[in-house]
Design a protein around this motif. Structure first.
Motif, mmCIF file in Angstrom:
data_model
loop_
_atom_site.group_PDB
_atom_site.id
_atom_site.type_symbol
_atom_site.label_atom_id
_atom_site.label_comp_id
_atom_site.label_asym_id
_atom_site.label_seq_id
_atom_site.Cartn_x
_atom_site.Cartn_y
_atom_site.Cartn_z
ATOM 1 N N THR A 67 0.820 -1.213 0.000
ATOM 2 C CA THR A 67 0.000 0.000 0.000
ATOM 3 C C THR A 67 0.857 1.267 0.000
ATOM 4 O O THR A 67 0.446 2.301 0.520
ATOM 5 C CB THR A 67 -0.921 0.012 1.229
ATOM 6 N N GLY A 68 2.046 1.170 -0.610
ATOM 7 C CA GLY A 68 3.025 2.243 -0.469
ATOM 8 C C GLY A 68 2.617 3.604 -0.975
ATOM 9 O O GLY A 68 3.071 4.625 -0.453
ATOM 10 N N VAL A 69 1.768 3.668 -2.007
ATOM 11 C CA VAL A 69 1.353 4.966 -2.531
ATOM 12 C C VAL A 69 -0.171 5.112 -2.457
ATOM 13 O O VAL A 69 -0.769 5.859 -3.222
ATOM 14 C CB VAL A 69 1.851 5.180 -3.980
ATOM 15 N N ALA A 70 -0.785 4.404 -1.525
ATOM 16 C CA ALA A 70 -2.244 4.432 -1.374
ATOM 17 C C ALA A 70 -2.639 5.257 -0.149
ATOM 18 O O ALA A 70 -1.971 5.218 0.890
ATOM 19 C CB ALA A 70 -2.796 3.015 -1.249
ATOM 20 N N THR A 71 -3.733 5.988 -0.269
ATOM 21 C CA THR A 71 -4.329 6.682 0.865
ATOM 22 C C THR A 71 -5.346 5.763 1.529
ATOM 23 O O THR A 71 -5.676 4.685 1.012
ATOM 24 C CB THR A 71 -5.051 7.953 0.399
ATOM 25 N N TRP A 72 -5.863 6.194 2.691
ATOM 26 C CA TRP A 72 -6.909 5.402 3.337
ATOM 27 C C TRP A 72 -8.104 5.241 2.405
ATOM 28 O O TRP A 72 -8.712 4.170 2.347
ATOM 29 C CB TRP A 72 -7.345 6.057 4.645
ATOM 30 N N GLN A 73 -8.438 6.302 1.684
ATOM 31 C CA GLN A 73 -9.564 6.202 0.757
ATOM 32 C C GLN A 73 -9.288 5.173 -0.332
ATOM 33 O O GLN A 73 -10.159 4.379 -0.694
ATOM 34 C CB GLN A 73 -9.867 7.563 0.124
ATOM 35 N N ASP A 74 -8.043 5.166 -0.845
ATOM 36 C CA ASP A 74 -7.679 4.182 -1.867
ATOM 37 C C ASP A 74 -7.832 2.757 -1.336
ATOM 38 O O ASP A 74 -8.354 1.868 -2.027
ATOM 39 C CB ASP A 74 -6.227 4.386 -2.311
ATOM 40 N N ILE A 75 -7.372 2.541 -0.119
ATOM 41 C CA ILE A 75 -7.435 1.190 0.448
ATOM 42 C C ILE A 75 -8.883 0.807 0.740
ATOM 43 O O ILE A 75 -9.296 -0.336 0.485
ATOM 44 C CB ILE A 75 -6.568 1.086 1.722
ATOM 45 N N ASP A 76 -9.657 1.754 1.267
ATOM 46 C CA ASP A 76 -11.073 1.485 1.514
ATOM 47 C C ASP A 76 -11.768 1.043 0.224
ATOM 48 O O ASP A 76 -12.544 0.072 0.206
ATOM 49 C CB ASP A 76 -11.775 2.729 2.054
ATOM 50 N N GLU A 77 -11.483 1.757 -0.854
ATOM 51 C CA GLU A 77 -12.109 1.420 -2.136
ATOM 52 C C GLU A 77 -11.646 0.065 -2.650
ATOM 53 O O GLU A 77 -12.442 -0.708 -3.198
ATOM 54 C CB GLU A 77 -11.803 2.522 -3.158
ATOM 55 N N MET A 78 -10.368 -0.253 -2.438
ATOM 56 C CA MET A 78 -9.862 -1.559 -2.854
ATOM 57 C C MET A 78 -10.507 -2.674 -2.051
ATOM 58 O O MET A 78 -10.897 -3.722 -2.602
ATOM 59 C CB MET A 78 -8.336 -1.608 -2.691
ATOM 60 N N MET A 79 -10.650 -2.474 -0.747
ATOM 61 C CA MET A 79 -11.286 -3.495 0.086
ATOM 62 C C MET A 79 -12.743 -3.703 -0.328
ATOM 63 O O MET A 79 -13.247 -4.831 -0.338
ATOM 64 C CB MET A 79 -11.193 -3.103 1.562
ATOM 65 N N ALA A 80 -13.421 -2.602 -0.657
ATOM 66 C CA ALA A 80 -14.806 -2.720 -1.111
ATOM 67 C C ALA A 80 -14.884 -3.494 -2.424
ATOM 68 O O ALA A 80 -15.785 -4.327 -2.625
ATOM 69 C CB ALA A 80 -15.413 -1.327 -1.273
#
Length: 339
Positions: free
Chosen positions: A147-160
């Motif tokens: 997750t080196g260049v991901a924001t919390w929003q990016d990770i939330d969207e990926m998890m979804a």
């Protein structure tokens, strides 16, 4: 956050997650520089150092990079044929080490799939490649995602997204894709934050100098560690400069195993030695002074002290039960009092 995800990854015969031994990946990447013999030596050295897995990078330069990027010539030079990668997987498994690889295009994924890796690693640079990740997720094999260049929003969207496609085994890695990564950029506190936010295994992919950060990451909650390995850190280019040489990698493994031992269990269970220690050091109720039979127990004649394990009185919490009662026998000073 999303309860569909398992709290562990099933990687071959091993479970990886909180409460299980740390899974250590020797990231060979392209440090073999396209030489199969060097790659094989790196696999053997990683196995000797105690790695649980090795990871290659099978990135087809023409499919993944434009020619004007710095990555294109590196990966072009370091390319291993599918036949060679197959042989490297076979060698790794013969040494009891799980082989993984990162790929970034569907053509490569097709022949990597035939090698049956226990997991697919998604690098930080591929985190936004949604079409590719959807294809990998459809294979129903565990995913390990940096997750080196991901924001919390990016990770939330990926998890979804992964939740939507039915993926159940996902591990995330805290990572700082700077080469080398300065200490103040590592943010190891994100490991625990991701665990709490997503309730799944979280690891650490290290690009800092030395092995200290990787060891500390385990104490910070990392369930898996990925560290680059090289035969010669003084070599120029590729990822040699941020990599650990075999002896250093072995020291890292040893220290990580020690951290795991020191962390132990979160359960407060008294082992037999601790039960003996409890009987030795805990307090109990004894006679403050000689007590005659029939005398009423009071704070004047009862007290709490550490006594010998052979003659332990009632627990101090029993004091209210005893106060006001008559002694059924006489007691010497410091003799144990029972309820």
């Amino acid at each position: 956050m999303l309860s569909q995800f398992k709290p562990y990854l099933q990687l071959g015969s091993r479970r990886v997650g909180a409460g299980y031994p740390t899974w250590i990946i020797a990231e060979i990447g392209i440090n073999h520089e396209g030489d199969a013999d060097v790659c094989a030596q790196l696999i053997r050295e990683s196995a000797r150092a105690g790695a649980d897995a090795i990871k290659l990078q099978t990135m087809d330069a023409d499919e993944n990079y434009t020619p004007d990027t710095t990555s294109y010539p590196l990966f072009k030079k370091a390319a291993l044929s599918p036949e060679t990668v197959t042989e490297m997987f076979r060698l790794s498994r013969s040494l009891g080490v799980e082989p993984l690889t990162t790929c970034g295009d569907l053509k490569t994924l097709q022949w990597i799939q035939a090698l049956h890796p226990v997991a697919y690693k998604i690098s930080s640079g591929l985190f936004n490649h949604i079409p590719f990740i959807q294809q990998v997720a459809s294979l129903r094999t565990p995913l390990i995602m940096s997750t080196g260049v991901a924001t919390w929003q990016d990770i939330d969207e990926m998890m979804a997204l992964l939740h939507q496609v039915g993926t159940t085994e996902v591990g995330l890695c805290q990572c700082t894709p700077l080469y080398p990564a300065p200490e103040d950029s590592l943010h190891l506190g994100c490991i625990r934050a991701m665990q709490e936010r997503y309730a799944l295994p979280v690891g650490y992919s290290d690009h800092s100098l030395g092995i200290e950060a990787a060891v500390i990451a385990v104490a910070a909650g990392a369930s898996l560690i990925e560290k680059h390995v090289t035969l010669d850190r003084s070599r120029l280019g590729f990822d040699h400069g941020i990599s650990a040489e075999p002896d250093e990698f072995a020291r890292m493994v040893m220290r990580i195993r020690k951290v795991h031992t020191l962390l132990g269990s979160s359960e407060k269970i008294l082992t037999e030695p601790l039960r003996q220690a409890r009987n030795t050091i805990s307090r109990c109720i004894v006679a403050r002074r000689p007590i005659s039979m029939g005398e009423i127990f009071s704070e004047d004649n009862l007290t709490v002290k550490r006594s010998s394990a052979q003659e332990r009185g009632a627990e101090p919490k029993c004091m209210p039960q005893l106060l006001g009662q008559r002694a059924r026998q006489s007691y010497r000073e410091n003799e144990a009092i029972y309820v």
